[in-house]
Scaffold this active site. Sequence first.
Site, mmCIF file in Angstrom:
data_model
loop_
_atom_site.group_PDB
_atom_site.id
_atom_site.type_symbol
_atom_site.label_atom_id
_atom_site.label_comp_id
_atom_site.label_asym_id
_atom_site.label_seq_id
_atom_site.Cartn_x
_atom_site.Cartn_y
_atom_site.Cartn_z
ATOM 1 N N HIS A 72 -0.157 -5.917 9.275
ATOM 2 C CA HIS A 72 -1.474 -5.692 9.887
ATOM 3 C C HIS A 72 -2.158 -7.041 10.057
ATOM 4 O O HIS A 72 -2.285 -7.806 9.100
ATOM 5 C CB HIS A 72 -2.342 -4.793 8.994
ATOM 6 C CG HIS A 72 -2.097 -3.345 9.220
ATOM 7 N ND1 HIS A 72 -3.058 -2.398 9.004
ATOM 8 C CD2 HIS A 72 -0.992 -2.679 9.650
ATOM 9 C CE1 HIS A 72 -2.565 -1.194 9.308
ATOM 10 N NE2 HIS A 72 -1.311 -1.336 9.694
ATOM 11 N N TYR A 200 -12.731 0.455 7.505
ATOM 12 C CA TYR A 200 -13.688 0.457 6.385
ATOM 13 C C TYR A 200 -15.024 0.879 6.984
ATOM 14 O O TYR A 200 -15.525 0.222 7.899
ATOM 15 C CB TYR A 200 -13.834 -0.946 5.805
ATOM 16 C CG TYR A 200 -12.662 -1.425 4.979
ATOM 17 C CD1 TYR A 200 -11.552 -2.029 5.581
ATOM 18 C CD2 TYR A 200 -12.657 -1.287 3.597
ATOM 19 C CE1 TYR A 200 -10.479 -2.484 4.831
ATOM 20 C CE2 TYR A 200 -11.583 -1.740 2.832
ATOM 21 C CZ TYR A 200 -10.499 -2.319 3.460
ATOM 22 O OH TYR A 200 -9.438 -2.769 2.704
ATOM 23 N N PRO A 292 -11.562 -1.230 -5.607
ATOM 24 C CA PRO A 292 -10.475 -1.423 -4.627
ATOM 25 C C PRO A 292 -10.946 -1.763 -3.203
ATOM 26 O O PRO A 292 -10.123 -1.948 -2.312
ATOM 27 C CB PRO A 292 -9.731 -0.090 -4.643
ATOM 28 C CG PRO A 292 -10.599 0.864 -5.322
ATOM 29 C CD PRO A 292 -11.600 0.124 -6.126
ATOM 30 N N LYS A 296 -7.768 -5.974 -3.762
ATOM 31 C CA LYS A 296 -7.414 -7.137 -4.574
ATOM 32 C C LYS A 296 -6.744 -6.792 -5.887
ATOM 33 O O LYS A 296 -6.212 -7.670 -6.572
ATOM 34 C CB LYS A 296 -8.683 -7.963 -4.884
ATOM 35 C CG LYS A 296 -9.282 -8.657 -3.693
ATOM 36 C CD LYS A 296 -8.334 -9.679 -3.081
ATOM 37 C CE LYS A 296 -8.381 -9.643 -1.582
ATOM 38 N NZ LYS A 296 -7.157 -10.031 -0.920
ATOM 39 N N TYR A 384 -9.434 -11.722 2.414
ATOM 40 C CA TYR A 384 -8.673 -10.467 2.508
ATOM 41 C C TYR A 384 -7.160 -10.746 2.514
ATOM 42 O O TYR A 384 -6.408 -10.058 1.810
ATOM 43 C CB TYR A 384 -9.055 -9.695 3.780
ATOM 44 C CG TYR A 384 -8.644 -8.233 3.732
ATOM 45 C CD1 TYR A 384 -7.358 -7.833 4.095
ATOM 46 C CD2 TYR A 384 -9.530 -7.255 3.283
ATOM 47 C CE1 TYR A 384 -6.966 -6.506 4.025
ATOM 48 C CE2 TYR A 384 -9.156 -5.915 3.218
ATOM 49 C CZ TYR A 384 -7.868 -5.554 3.580
ATOM 50 O OH TYR A 384 -7.482 -4.227 3.504
HETATM 51 P P1 FAS Z 1 -0.688 -0.812 -14.293
HETATM 52 O O1 FAS Z 1 -1.835 -0.090 -14.924
HETATM 53 O O2 FAS Z 1 -0.215 -0.407 -12.928
HETATM 54 O O3 FAS Z 1 0.604 -0.683 -15.231
HETATM 55 C C1 FAS Z 1 0.478 -0.793 -16.634
HETATM 56 C C2 FAS Z 1 1.634 -0.019 -17.251
HETATM 57 O O4 FAS Z 1 1.578 -0.203 -18.666
HETATM 58 C C3 FAS Z 1 1.522 1.479 -16.995
HETATM 59 O O5 FAS Z 1 2.735 1.957 -16.465
HETATM 60 C C4 FAS Z 1 1.223 2.077 -18.369
HETATM 61 O O6 FAS Z 1 1.836 3.334 -18.551
HETATM 62 C C5 FAS Z 1 1.820 1.037 -19.295
HETATM 63 N N1 FAS Z 1 1.199 0.970 -20.625
HETATM 64 C C6 FAS Z 1 -0.104 1.117 -20.944
HETATM 65 N N2 FAS Z 1 -0.278 0.986 -22.277
HETATM 66 C C7 FAS Z 1 0.959 0.748 -22.815
HETATM 67 C C8 FAS Z 1 1.442 0.532 -24.127
HETATM 68 N N3 FAS Z 1 0.615 0.515 -25.165
HETATM 69 N N4 FAS Z 1 2.770 0.335 -24.295
HETATM 70 C C9 FAS Z 1 3.617 0.332 -23.227
HETATM 71 N N5 FAS Z 1 3.229 0.546 -21.956
HETATM 72 C C10 FAS Z 1 1.908 0.745 -21.762
HETATM 73 N N6 FAS Z 1 -5.469 -1.692 -6.251
HETATM 74 C C11 FAS Z 1 -5.517 -1.958 -4.930
HETATM 75 O O7 FAS Z 1 -5.274 -3.121 -4.530
HETATM 76 N N7 FAS Z 1 -5.831 -0.955 -4.025
HETATM 77 C C12 FAS Z 1 -6.076 0.340 -4.434
HETATM 78 O O8 FAS Z 1 -6.356 1.223 -3.625
HETATM 79 C C13 FAS Z 1 -6.018 0.656 -5.806
HETATM 80 N N8 FAS Z 1 -6.246 1.936 -6.252
HETATM 81 C C14 FAS Z 1 -6.207 2.195 -7.613
HETATM 82 C C15 FAS Z 1 -6.447 3.492 -8.137
HETATM 83 C C16 FAS Z 1 -6.434 3.735 -9.525
HETATM 84 C C17 FAS Z 1 -6.693 5.139 -10.061
HETATM 85 C C18 FAS Z 1 -6.186 2.685 -10.417
HETATM 86 C C19 FAS Z 1 -6.191 2.927 -11.914
HETATM 87 C C20 FAS Z 1 -5.933 1.397 -9.917
HETATM 88 C C21 FAS Z 1 -5.938 1.151 -8.519
HETATM 89 N N9 FAS Z 1 -5.679 -0.118 -8.002
HETATM 90 C C22 FAS Z 1 -5.720 -0.406 -6.684
HETATM 91 C C23 FAS Z 1 -5.364 -1.187 -8.865
HETATM 92 C C24 FAS Z 1 -3.908 -1.040 -9.252
HETATM 93 O O9 FAS Z 1 -3.129 -1.046 -8.090
HETATM 94 C C25 FAS Z 1 -3.600 -2.141 -10.207
HETATM 95 O O10 FAS Z 1 -4.135 -3.384 -9.779
HETATM 96 C C26 FAS Z 1 -2.131 -2.288 -10.463
HETATM 97 O O11 FAS Z 1 -1.626 -1.044 -10.876
HETATM 98 C C27 FAS Z 1 -1.961 -3.369 -11.532
HETATM 99 O O12 FAS Z 1 -0.682 -3.302 -11.989
HETATM 100 P P2 FAS Z 1 -0.364 -3.556 -13.539
HETATM 101 O O13 FAS Z 1 -1.088 -4.772 -13.985
HETATM 102 O O14 FAS Z 1 1.123 -3.493 -13.635
HETATM 103 O O15 FAS Z 1 -1.056 -2.358 -14.325
HETATM 104 C C1 PHB Z 2 -4.939 1.929 0.228
HETATM 105 O O1 PHB Z 2 -4.249 2.056 1.266
HETATM 106 O O2 PHB Z 2 -4.722 2.620 -0.804
HETATM 107 C C2 PHB Z 2 -6.064 0.927 0.199
HETATM 108 C C3 PHB Z 2 -6.178 0.026 1.243
HETATM 109 C C4 PHB Z 2 -7.220 -0.906 1.220
HETATM 110 C C5 PHB Z 2 -8.114 -0.895 0.165
HETATM 111 C C6 PHB Z 2 -7.977 0.013 -0.882
HETATM 112 C C7 PHB Z 2 -6.945 0.940 -0.866
HETATM 113 O O3 PHB Z 2 -9.135 -1.788 0.156
#
Ligand code: FAS
Ligand code: PHB
Length: 389
Positions: A72, A200, A292, A296, A384
């Site tokens: 994109h 957005y 989000p 980032k 971005y």
């Molecule tokens: P993660 O949280 O993905 O992974 C951590 C892992 O550690 C998990 O699998 C967990 O089960 C494990 N863990 C936890 N405690 C533990 C323990 N004690 N022992 C062993 N394992 C353990 N980012 C975007 O850029 N765009 C989005 O739209 C977006 N939407 C999101 C929606 C939600 C609901 C959430 C919570 C986050 C969102 N994010 C989004 C951010 C998300 O993408 C994170 O930045 C990304 O998952 C980060 O990855 P990790 O650092 O690997 O953490």
């Molecule tokens: C998504 O596709 O999940 C998404 C894209 C852009 C954002 C947040 C989430 O800023």
Amino acid sequence: MRTQVCIIGGGPSGLLLSQLLHRKGIDSIVLERKTRDYVLGRIRAGILETGFVELMREAGVGARMDAEGFTHDGTVIAYGEEEFGISFHAHTGTDVMVYGQTELTRDLYDAREAANGKLVFNVEDVQINDAQSEAPYVTYHVDGIAHRIDCDYIAGCDGFHGVSRQTIPTSVRREYEKVYPFGWLGVLSETPPVHNELIYSWSERGFALCSMRNANLSRYYIQCSLSDSPDDWTDTAFWGELKRRIPSRHAEALVTGPSIEKSIAPLRSFVTEPMRWGRLFLCGDAAHIVPPTGAKGLNTAASDIHYLYHGLVQFYQDKDTAGLDAYSEKALARVWKAERFSWSTTNLLHRYPDQSEFDLKMQRAEIDFLRGNDAAQKVFAQNYVGLPY
Ligand code: FAS
Ligand code: PHB
């Protein structure tokens, strides 16, 4: 058991680090408290910065991303019936990749398993021991059986609710947090995206985002109350509200369908400092969270992994700890810039419950300025697509 790097957390951060280290002959083990399927069942990010794309290729797991991901080169900002585009490519010469976190995590799992990487699922009671010593170790249980891993370094990639950050004494940790008075209700649907770029949208009724995963998988979000639960929203109610929050030409073109996933994410800004404590290094959501809006979250986890990976390679190849010693300061410098962009885009596009008429005028003026000013659009585009690592 002994390894060079013990990685806590089998999300994108932990898996990417393990795969990168493997490619340099550095041994690691990944401890994950859930199952692979559970981790893959979480629908999260969708936009990859160029830096993340390059890291995936360097890790040898970029093939499916390159084949199935979408490039994109811009996005649409809408407000009421108005809209304008911001061209990332025109302002930065680069683009972003649309490729879901679920898919890249799957690619990383597949690669680790193909290389017989050490992945342990369903771990319990993970504890980090002697992180300040030259001989740290991690203990945990699986099926009631106790295990110990002796290692050189520990990567805390266990997300916001993990154990790693909590291991750093509160006397050492400094935490910064802002909790937003709203959340995002997200829906995944097997329908064609409403537009070829993300939209957005600011509206009187609240923020909306139209995103996608592929030509027949769309991802939509609407700002919602923190008191909402996904069960409060039928698909019909969701689609109706989304249509009221985007320009009518898009609302009329929107193809709706049954939601295959529906969840609410609360929005917060959070940073913990430092991101290192002795032999323990925090990465990704274990150290920082962003709303989000600026896409980032996952991308800032990637830059953490970039810094830590290079620091570990420098240590194991040259016995030089300079990269590791600089990790926290270097990672935080980029984290705070991502926090700023995420906070500012959230403030720009969301309706706050206590907004005055003046506040609304400020939001409108900010969007109008962004619409008409090349320098403002360049700054938006630079943030971005991702600031330099
Ligand atoms: P993660 O949280 O993905 O992974 C951590 C892992 O550690 C998990 O699998 C967990 O089960 C494990 N863990 C936890 N405690 C533990 C323990 N004690 N022992 C062993 N394992 C353990 N980012 C975007 O850029 N765009 C989005 O739209 C977006 N939407 C999101 C929606 C939600 C609901 C959430 C919570 C986050 C969102 N994010 C989004 C951010 C998300 O993408 C994170 O930045 C990304 O998952 C980060 O990855 P990790 O650092 O690997 O953490
Ligand atoms: C998504 O596709 O999940 C998404 C894209 C852009 C954002 C947040 C989430 O800023």
